[in-house]
Design a protein around this motif. Structure first.
Motif, PDB file in Angstrom:
ATOM      1  N   ARG A 141       0.848  -1.193   0.000  1.00 31.63           N
ATOM      2  CA  ARG A 141       0.000   0.000   0.000  1.00 31.63           C
ATOM      3  C   ARG A 141       0.880   1.238   0.000  1.00 31.63           C
ATOM      4  NH1 ARG A 141      -4.400   0.153   4.563  1.00 31.63           N
ATOM      5  NH2 ARG A 141      -2.762  -0.862   5.776  1.00 31.63           N
ATOM      6  N   LEU A 142       0.461   2.225  -0.756  1.00 30.61           N
ATOM      7  CA  LEU A 142       1.116   3.520  -0.779  1.00 30.61           C
ATOM      8  C   LEU A 142       0.220   4.487  -0.022  1.00 30.61           C
ATOM      9  CD1 LEU A 142       2.043   3.385  -4.559  1.00 30.61           C
ATOM     10  CD2 LEU A 142       3.594   2.970  -2.649  1.00 30.61           C
ATOM     11  N   VAL A 143       0.715   5.034   1.079  1.00 36.42           N
ATOM     12  CA  VAL A 143      -0.115   5.860   1.948  1.00 36.42           C
ATOM     13  C   VAL A 143       0.520   7.233   2.120  1.00 36.42           C
ATOM     14  CG1 VAL A 143      -0.983   3.842   3.178  1.00 36.42           C
ATOM     15  CG2 VAL A 143       0.992   5.054   4.084  1.00 36.42           C
ATOM     16  N   GLY A 144      -0.332   8.236   2.253  1.00 43.52           N
ATOM     17  CA  GLY A 144       0.172   9.591   2.431  1.00 43.52           C
ATOM     18  C   GLY A 144      -0.918  10.605   2.181  1.00 43.52           C
ATOM     19  N   HIS A 145      -0.546  11.708   1.574  1.00 42.60           N
ATOM     20  CA  HIS A 145      -1.484  12.801   1.305  1.00 42.60           C
ATOM     21  C   HIS A 145      -1.655  12.944  -0.202  1.00 42.60           C
ATOM     22  CE1 HIS A 145      -1.547  14.137   5.510  1.00 42.60           C
ATOM     23  NE2 HIS A 145      -0.255  13.823   5.520  1.00 42.60           N
ATOM     24  N   ALA A 146      -2.899  12.777  -0.670  1.00 45.77           N
ATOM     25  CA  ALA A 146      -3.188  12.764  -2.105  1.00 45.77           C
ATOM     26  C   ALA A 146      -3.926  14.026  -2.519  1.00 45.77           C
ATOM     27  CB  ALA A 146      -4.010  11.528  -2.465  1.00 45.77           C
ATOM     28  N   ALA A 147      -3.761  14.386  -3.794  1.00 46.68           N
ATOM     29  CA  ALA A 147      -4.477  15.525  -4.366  1.00 46.68           C
ATOM     30  C   ALA A 147      -4.667  15.276  -5.849  1.00 46.68           C
ATOM     31  CB  ALA A 147      -3.707  16.819  -4.140  1.00 46.68           C
ATOM     32  N   THR A 204      -4.185  11.503  -9.911  1.00 48.18           N
ATOM     33  CA  THR A 204      -3.991  11.546  -8.463  1.00 48.18           C
ATOM     34  C   THR A 204      -2.500  11.561  -8.170  1.00 48.18           C
ATOM     35  OG1 THR A 204      -6.039  10.344  -8.025  1.00 48.18           O
ATOM     36  CG2 THR A 204      -4.392  10.354  -6.280  1.00 48.18           C
ATOM     37  N   TYR A 205      -2.068  12.569  -7.417  1.00 54.26           N
ATOM     38  CA  TYR A 205      -0.683  12.615  -6.955  1.00 54.26           C
ATOM     39  C   TYR A 205      -0.681  12.362  -5.459  1.00 54.26           C
ATOM     40  CZ  TYR A 205       3.880  14.246  -5.508  1.00 54.26           C
ATOM     41  OH  TYR A 205       5.130  14.308  -4.948  1.00 54.26           O
ATOM     42  N   LEU A 206       0.117  11.375  -5.034  1.00 62.32           N
ATOM     43  CA  LEU A 206       0.213  11.041  -3.612  1.00 62.32           C
ATOM     44  C   LEU A 206       1.638  11.233  -3.139  1.00 62.32           C
ATOM     45  CD1 LEU A 206      -1.509   8.384  -1.535  1.00 62.32           C
ATOM     46  CD2 LEU A 206       0.989   8.317  -1.559  1.00 62.32           C
ATOM     47  N   ASP A 220      -6.500   9.467   8.732  1.00 57.28           N
ATOM     48  CA  ASP A 220      -6.427  10.746   8.024  1.00 57.28           C
ATOM     49  C   ASP A 220      -5.516  10.689   6.799  1.00 57.28           C
ATOM     50  OD1 ASP A 220      -4.162  10.421   9.635  1.00 57.28           O
ATOM     51  OD2 ASP A 220      -3.828  12.587   9.758  1.00 57.28           O
ATOM     52  N   LEU A 221      -4.974   9.505   6.502  1.00 64.36           N
ATOM     53  CA  LEU A 221      -4.099   9.363   5.347  1.00 64.36           C
ATOM     54  C   LEU A 221      -4.831   8.677   4.195  1.00 64.36           C
ATOM     55  CD1 LEU A 221      -0.729   8.247   7.002  1.00 64.36           C
ATOM     56  CD2 LEU A 221      -1.407  10.541   6.269  1.00 64.36           C
TER      57      LEU A 221
END
Length: 291
Positions: A141-147, A204-206, A220-221
């Motif tokens: 899994r790739l986890v973080g903040h996406a936009a 989507t950029y994460l 929250d990620l």
């Protein structure tokens, strides 16, 4: 792959001449050529410099313009021949390609912006040395903040820059503490991109890290699950961002046509080993499968 792309181009011409309003069956071409529609569209877009859908649109309007210059008397007849239900819709599409109205072209013969038929050729240059490793990975899994950001082919993407700048410095430490899988470190992940996306389309950029499926992830990620499979890891070092963008292009022009691998659906992952304002050492991870 070069032969497959030319087969696809030939099919486009057949469909446009024999039935211009018909859709090109890209999936059938891919099956018959022993590849996938996803990989075929990605390679066409990378090598042609435009998505297949845009090429078909330009070729359709090129043939429509030829009919008008030749004296086709009925605009509606031409519109229907090329897949449009009204002269208004046809006119909008025509102007988007040629910059002039169908009636003006029929009357004066131009101006026109024609799209020649493409022909792919393999040029063996080896101008970009490729440092590549194939590695098999379990599900991660790739986890973080996406936009959501627009696709930009050249130069620094200011929307990605703004997204990263909005993340608090201490958040990077929290992400690094979660990182328990390869590729290590803070990652730049591009996902949800159509295989033949045009510049300006959204993806989507994460900004995050890789974790194992069993890792507890804070609510929250954002998270992207990546199935198990092979990855091609391309190493690059040089001026930033030009070297990375040349590496992206070289995967399509140099590496994939001469190696028994093809892209499979999934995100691309950029791992920076060293980064300054003008220089970067990085790894580009691309999901692949045996061709």
């Amino acid at each position: 792959m070069i032969g497959t792309l030319n087969t696809l181009v030939d099919l486009v011409e057949t469909e446009l001449v024999d039935g211009p309003s018909g859709e090109v069956d890209v999936a059938r071409v891919a099956r018959e050529q022993g590849t996938t529609e996803y990989h075929l569209r990605r390679m066409f877009s990378a090598l042609a410099g435009m998505p297949l859908s845009e090429y078909v649109r330009r070729r359709r309007m090129t043939l429509a313009a030829a009919d008008l210059v030749a004296g086709a008397p009925d605009l509606l007849e031409v519109a229907v021949r090329y897949g449009y239900g009204s002269t208004e819709a046809f006119g909008r599409a025509f102007r988007a390609v040629h910059g002039s109205a169908p009636a003006d072209v029929r009357r004066s013969g131009g101006p026109l912006r024609t799209q020649p038929t493409l022909r792919f050729r393999l040029s063996v240059e080896g101008s970009t040395p490729m440092d590549v490793t194939i590695t098999d990975m379990l599900e991660l899994r790739l986890v973080g903040h996406a936009a959501k950001v627009p696709l930009i082919h050249e130069g620094v993407n200011p929307h990605i820059q703004a997204h990263i700048a909005s993340i608090a410095p201490e958040e990077h430490q929290r992400l690094k503490a979660l990182n328990d899988a390869e590729p290590r470190g803070i990652l730049a992940v591009s996902a949800d991109q159509e295989p033949d996306a045009v510049e300006g389309s959204m993806l989507t950029y994460l900004h995050g890290v890789a974790v194992t499926p069993s890792t507890a992830v804070p609510g929250d990620l954002d998270a992207i699950t990546v199935p198990a499979g092979a990855w091609a890891v391309f190493a690059s070092s040089g001026p930033h961002p030009e070297t990375l963008q040349r590496l992206w292009a070289a995967t399509a022009t140099d590496w994939f046509p001469s190696n028994p691998w093809r892209l499979r659906p999934g995100p691309s992952v950029l791992r920076y080993l060293e980064l300054t304002e003008t220089h970067a050492s990085c790894e580009l991870w691309m999901p692949v499968e045996k061709a």
